[in-house]
Design an enzyme around this catalytic site. Structure first.
Site, short mmCIF file in Angstrom:
data_model
loop_
_atom_site.label_atom_id
_atom_site.label_comp_id
_atom_site.label_asym_id
_atom_site.label_seq_id
_atom_site.Cartn_x
_atom_site.Cartn_y
_atom_site.Cartn_z
N HIS A 52 -60.28 11.01 31.92
CA HIS A 52 -59.13 11.44 31.12
C HIS A 52 -57.85 11.13 31.89
O HIS A 52 -57.59 11.71 32.93
CB HIS A 52 -59.22 12.93 30.81
N ASP B 280 -58.32 16.93 24.93
CA ASP B 280 -57.33 17.73 25.65
C ASP B 280 -56.17 18.29 24.83
O ASP B 280 -55.43 19.11 25.34
CB ASP B 280 -56.78 16.92 26.83
N ASP C 51 -60.43 14.70 34.64
CA ASP C 51 -59.12 14.06 34.78
C ASP C 51 -59.14 13.02 35.90
O ASP C 51 -59.53 13.31 37.03
CB ASP C 51 -58.06 15.10 35.11
#
Length: 1159
Positions: A156, A270, A408
């Site tokens: 991400h 997200d 992430d």
């Protein structure tokens, strides 16, 4: 962002108890039969009849479900293509006790309102899965259909959060993309998905040809899938639907042009809550499936208990199932690896092989850490992991399981990637080599997962008794509604980001409307261009236009428009938007000259004759009106561009440096005008010394009109000065020249026009009530207040209720004129400098929308430590009996019913308000507030509508940002308030679940506020005595119907415009049909001459322009097969006769070619 679970929840009941029980059918009376011969015949041939019936059922089953497939392996081959979805079937069950005129909503199994009504929100500790229960299984669930596990590696990459997009690219994203290409190229069993095109486009510029070819090969052979493919993963609470379409189109078109891929699966792990608008737009872009993650933890639990985490999302108005899209909701707290393999994060964390001391990531906080997999431990590790997979599988209906593997900015090095791929492949090999486990596991993409799942439900019926489901795909429930407000644990509701950094939320919308207007001008310039020479100016702006599209798209990121990035990142976003705004204004200033015929072949190098009427000196500064300075005997021209599709009659305003001026139209005819003083947020100096000049302008649809501000023009009356009334406790206000001033006496004061009278409390400077021409009235009870709060950028965490801040003793100025009346208040507060001042205006034009509107403008300055941990609100305490039910919009596209719920805290009852909120009582009286920027709204008590305008928080709220929100800027918040009266006999719809829409007038008010006219001022005055030829431009043959809106009119690829081929369609026109509440008559007051009951003909839409090669397309402009988009059949038939018929609520895009007609 990812973080760890500290919330708790309770254990649910066993899965068997969740299966719906079929109630016994009532016995029907049976006719008496005394036919013994028939009974004897049946008994005698019982076996034959039974065999025949069985054969009939078998044939029917084969026809319905196809020939059964072997059970050995249900992984599809790589080139498998799922058959085309079945065409939606029209299935509209009768709605009991609902009047037929309202019975047009969707029929679904689940609504999010039903979920809120059912859930108790007790937040009970569920054990290892804190927010769920102790998940178990029997072990025989996979005997007939083995478990098929797809582990989906992902990374991400936020385009801005703690670092700017460029900083992230250089330090992380660039290396991640390099790593993906290298790691996947080593083993064709490895898979990966990528979402954000903003990073991929940047990497593509830097990548070698060899890297590019390797990337394309990985995409083509199915190892690497682009999911979503937007420029960013956009926010879904604050973003306007125009900007969402723009950012998705920008990313999808770049991807298709560069790599030749069109995404079909959306990935949104997200965003902080999810909007039904996004599901609609994705469906109309050709997407088949979508995945979401951040929904309220109690909703997840409720859906998981009934195996409803996968469902068909249907729009609330859709009775024909044309908007259905398949959704997978992730079940656990986060999208990181500890919360994706199964319900026990302490175990799942042991399978994040980057959480070792060899890498820089945080170690597992539960104490047990990953260990390298080898032959000595592979059995034990594989069985431990498989146990989690099986437990997670019981939360879903099918035996196809999705397991994301990422976090992430992961896979930043080849060593990290190898650690994950190497260890997991060994675990997969063990599982797959043991048939007794009834499981297969492998790396996969979203496409692998969704295709295998759809193949399974083609073979096996997972539908529940009585389930409505969908004709698109069987076996799953249908759902309508949205997923706001998100809570991730306890009472932490993410309603703060609806308002955080409101200054830049406003700039976002200004850039949006300016880009839309610029796109229109470019399309008109090129459409009317008859030779290549005049193409040079608009096409030379292509690079800056593309940059503006991408800067708007970038800010739609779920840490951009949300206001949840670090200060220097917000500065970067703001600077990008500011640069694009300046570029667009320069382009429009030059385009005005060409469209008006002043210069036929404008060169981008020549200075413009005009400049924008508003200017911003910095990225963080409020726009300032340029003052028109017309010397004696001169006239200054002002040109207005109307970006709407209907003629616009409107009271307009410019700033002049002297009051004794005259307004002339383009024919040099006199125009009545009014002049009043300009004021500012300054207790010591309210008047600036400049003047506001108002007059009524009429500007054609999508056209231009010129007016002149003249000084010393003989034969026309000068602007009439307004009369001023003043009230102040502390000091005398000087009376500015040339106005007459009187002292305001009494406790109340009024301003009015022919439709309404507004009454104010003079001491507090606040609106009390509105009286109408029909002698009815609405108590308003305006109140400005503040919450004390301990939240942060994401979370609103109030410490009690908001307290009023206005005290008796402020300053009030009333301006009374024949076109505009205004009540200005600088209130007294406990602080030396008030954090707010505000104006209330009413207008008195002829046949204008404005005359029915109350304009509220709040100047907000939440600056300095005095306002730390404060959140500023305005509240309208009306006398409407709305029972705490109100309606707020989703992305400026549709309305959603909201009801204040006592089971959840105050902050959970706040909802996003991108453009509109309204409430109404049982008699149908409706109170609407329109806004031009995204804010937060609630109705905490009966008759109250509360809107948050700004927030200033010192501390971080523990969601990864690492700072508070202290970079507030002075700003203006503008509302347009409208009171509507129901004219229908059926008025109490608050209790229904069906779609609830604004009136047609309300739609028009919102359009005028959100798409204001663009004004341009000549840089040099001209002689007032020398009349110029009339200067106007009117491109439409006739205004469009009032419920049809041009979402965009553009040239999608201006850089390629000159590369013209026969049959090309270089222009795109996107139309929306607004749905309006017929209980609120459109009357004459919304200026509507017609509505879209008849088709719009594209062939005759423009004056002197031939429309050629018209064809329907998807909203991302990449699919011309309209059936796959879910539209009704008529949508694709435009090419023959040009007729466009749009159903209410639909947005439809058309590619077309424009040629000047031969005169």
């Amino acid at each position: 962002m990812a973080f760890f679970n500290t919330s708790s929840n309770r254990r649910g009941s066993s899965l068997n108890s969740l299966l719906p029980l079929s109630s016994p059918k009532p016995k029907l009376p049976r006719k008496s039969r005394r036919r013994s011969s028939l009974r004897d015949l049946i008994f005698a041939n019982f076996f034959t009849i039974g065999l025949s019936i069985s054969l009939i059922f078998f044939i029917a089953a084969v026809l319905r479900y196809g020939i059964p497939r072997p059970l050995s392996s249900h992984f599809k081959p790589r080139n498998y293509r799922f058959p085309k979805p079945r065409k939606p079937a029209y299935r509209k069950p009768a709605l009991p006790n609902i009047p037929s005129e309202f019975a047009s909503g969707a029929i679904v199994d689940i609504t999010t309102k039903d979920l809120y009504d059912k859930i108790q929100f007790l937040d009970i500790d569920g054990g290892p899965w804190k927010q769920g229960w102790r998940v178990t299984y029997k072990g025989n669930e996979w005997d007939s259909e083995k478990l098929k596990v797809f582990v989906v590696p992902h990374s991400h990459n936020d385009p801005g959060w703690k670092m700017t997009v460029e900083e992230y690219y250089e330090l992380q994203s660039r290396r991640i993309l390099d790593t993906i290409v290298d790691a996947l190229s080593k083993d064709d069993r490895r898979k990966f998905i990528w979402e954000e095109m903003s990073y991929l486009e940047r990497w593509w510029k830097d990548a070698s040809q060899e890297k590019r070819e390797a990337f394309i090969n990985l995409v083509k052979n199915g190892q690497l899938e682009i999911v979503g493919g937007g420029w960013v993963m956009n926010d879904e609470a604050n973003s306007h639907y125009f900007a969402i379409i723009e950012q998705m189109t920008e990313g999808n078109m770049w991807l298709n042009d560069t790599i030749g891929v069109i995404p079909k699966n959306a990935w949104a792990i997200d965003p902080f809550g999810y909007s039904a608008t996004m599901a609609y737009l994705l469906r109309r872009m050709g997407f088949e499936n979508m995945l979401i993650q951040r929904t309220h933890y109690e909703l997840k639990k409720e859906l998981a208990l009934h195996q409803n985490l996968e469902y068909i999302w249907r729009q609330s108005w859709d009775a024909e199932e044309t908007t259905d899209i398949f959704v997978h909701m992730m079940p656990f707290y986060s999208y990181d690896i500890p919360h994706t393999c199964g319900p026990e994060p302490a175990i799942c964390c042991q399978f994040d092989f980057a959480r070792t001391r060899s890498f820089l990531y945080e170690l597992c906080p539960w104490g047990s850490h990953p260990v390298e997999t080898d032959q000595s431990n592979v059995q034990e590790r594989a069985l431990l992991l498989l146990d989690q997979y099986k437990k997670k599988s019981t939360l879903y209906r099918t035996n196809t399981l999705l397991v994301p593997l990422g976090d992430d900015f992961r896979y930043i090095s080849i060593d990290e990637a190898e650690a994950q791929f190497r260890n997991y492949q060994m675990l997969f090999d063990y599982i797959n080599s043991n048939p007794s486990l009834n499981a297969e596991a492998k790396f996969g993409t979203l496409e692998d997962y969704f295709q295998t799942l759809r193949e399974e439900v083609e073979r096996i019926n997972y539908s529940r008794p009585g389930e409505v489901g969908s004709a698109q795909i069987g076996g799953f429930p249908s759902l309508s509604g949205d997923f706001f407000t998100y809570a991730d644990r306890g009472k932490d509701y993410w309603s703060g980001y609806y308002v955080s950094r409101p200054f830049f939320k406003a700039v976002d919308r200004v850039l949006e409307q300016t880009l839309r207007a610029s796109e229109m001008m470019m399309a008109l310039l090129l459409g009317y261009c008859q030779r290549s020479q005049c193409e040079k100016f608009p096409t030379s702006f292509s690079y800056k236009l593309t940059a503006a599209r991408r800067n708007l798209a970038l800010f739609q990121h779920h840490d951009g428009v949300t206001g949840t990035a670090r200060d220097h990142v917000v500065t970067d976003y703001g600077s990008r938007m500011h640069a694009s705004l300046q570029d667009l204004q320069v382009f429009m200033s030059k385009a005005v000259e060409v469209l008006l015929g002043i210069r036929h072949e404008k060169s981008d190098q020549n200075p413009s004759l005009f400049e924008s009427e508003q200017v911003r000196s910095r990225y963080d500064a409020q726009p300032v009106h340029r003052a028109i300075s017309a010397p004696e005997g001169s006239a200054q021209s002002v040109v207005f561009f109307n970006p709407l599709e209907q003629t616009r009659n409107e009271i307009v305003m410019v700033i002049v440096d002297r009051p004794d001026v005259t307004v002339l139209d383009s024919n040099y005819s006199c125009v009545q005008s009014q002049v009043s003083p300009e004021w500012e947020h300054n207790e010591d100096k309210i008047f600036t010394g400049r003047h506001r000049l108002h007059w009524q302008a009429s500007v054609p649809a999508m056209g231009l009109q010129t007016y002149y501000i003249a000084n010393g023009f003989v034969g026309c009356e000068k602007a009439k000065p307004a009369k001023l009334k003043m009230f102040t406790y502390s000091k005398n206000l000087p009376c500015p020249t040339p106005y007459t001033c009187t002292k305001l006496d009494g406790d109340t004061a009024e301003i009015q026009n022919r439709h309404q009278i507004l009454t104010f409390d003079v001491k507090l400077g606040l609106l009390q009530k509105i009286s109408y021409a029909d002698r009815s009235q609405t108590v308003v009870g305006e109140e400005i207040g503040m919450y004390s709060s301990s939240g942060g950028a994401y979370i609103f965490r109030p410490n009690g209720e908001a307290q009023p801040i206005c005290q008796a003793g402020g300053q009030v100025v009333i301006s009374e004129g024949h076109l505009m009346q205004e009540f200005y208040s600088y209130p007294k507060t406990t602080w030396d400098k008030a954090p707010i001042s505000h104006s209330t205006r009413v207008y008195d034009g002829e046949s204008t929308i404005q005359e029915f509107v109350i304009e509220k403008e709040y100047h907000v300055e939440l600056l300095g430590s005095n306002f730390n941990d404060k959140e500023l609100i305005v509240r309208f305490r009306t006398d409407l009996d709305n029972k705490r039910v109100f309606y707020s919009d989703l992305n400026g596209f549709q309305m959603s019913r909201r009801e204040t719920c006592d089971k959840i805290p105050l902050q959970g009852n706040y909802y996003p308000m991108p453009s509109l909120a309204f409430m109404q009582d049982s008699s149908g009286q409706r109170f609407s507030v329109h806004t031009r920027q995204s804010l937060g709204v609630a109705s905490l008590k009966n008759g109250w509508l509360e809107i948050m305008m700004d927030r200033r928080l010192v501390t971080d709220d523990g969601r990864g940002l690492g700072q508070g929100v202290l970079d507030n800027h002075p700003m203006n918040v503008i509302f347009h308030i409208l009171r509507d009266s129901n004219i229908s006999s059926i008025s109490n719809k608050n209790s229904t679940f069906l779609p609830f829409n604004p009136s047609l007038l309300s739609h028009c008010v919102g359009a005028h506020l959100n798409y204001p006219m663009q004004a341009f001022i000549a840089k040099k005055p001209q002689e007032a005595s020398v009349q110029k030829p009339p200067r106007s431009f009117s491109p439409l043959a006739a205004p469009l119907p009032c419920d049809v809106h041009i979402v965009s009119f553009k040239v999608p690829q201006p850089l390629k415009y000159s590369q013209h081929h026969i049959g090309d369609s270089r222009f795109v026109l996107t139309l929306q049909r607004r749905q309006w509440d017929s209980a609120y008559c459109r009357k004459g007051r919304s200026q509507c001459s017609n509505i879209a009951e008849e088709p719009v003909n594209l062939f005759y839409m423009f004056k002197d322009l031939a429309v050629l090669n018209a064809r329907a397309t998807s909203l991302n402009l990449l699919h011309d097969d309209t059936e796959m988009l879910g539209y009704v059949e008529q949508f694709g038939d435009v090419a023959q006769d040009g007729h466009v018929l749009i159903s209410p609520m639909e947005i439809q895009a058309y590619k077309l070619e424009l040629r000047p007609q031969q005169q």
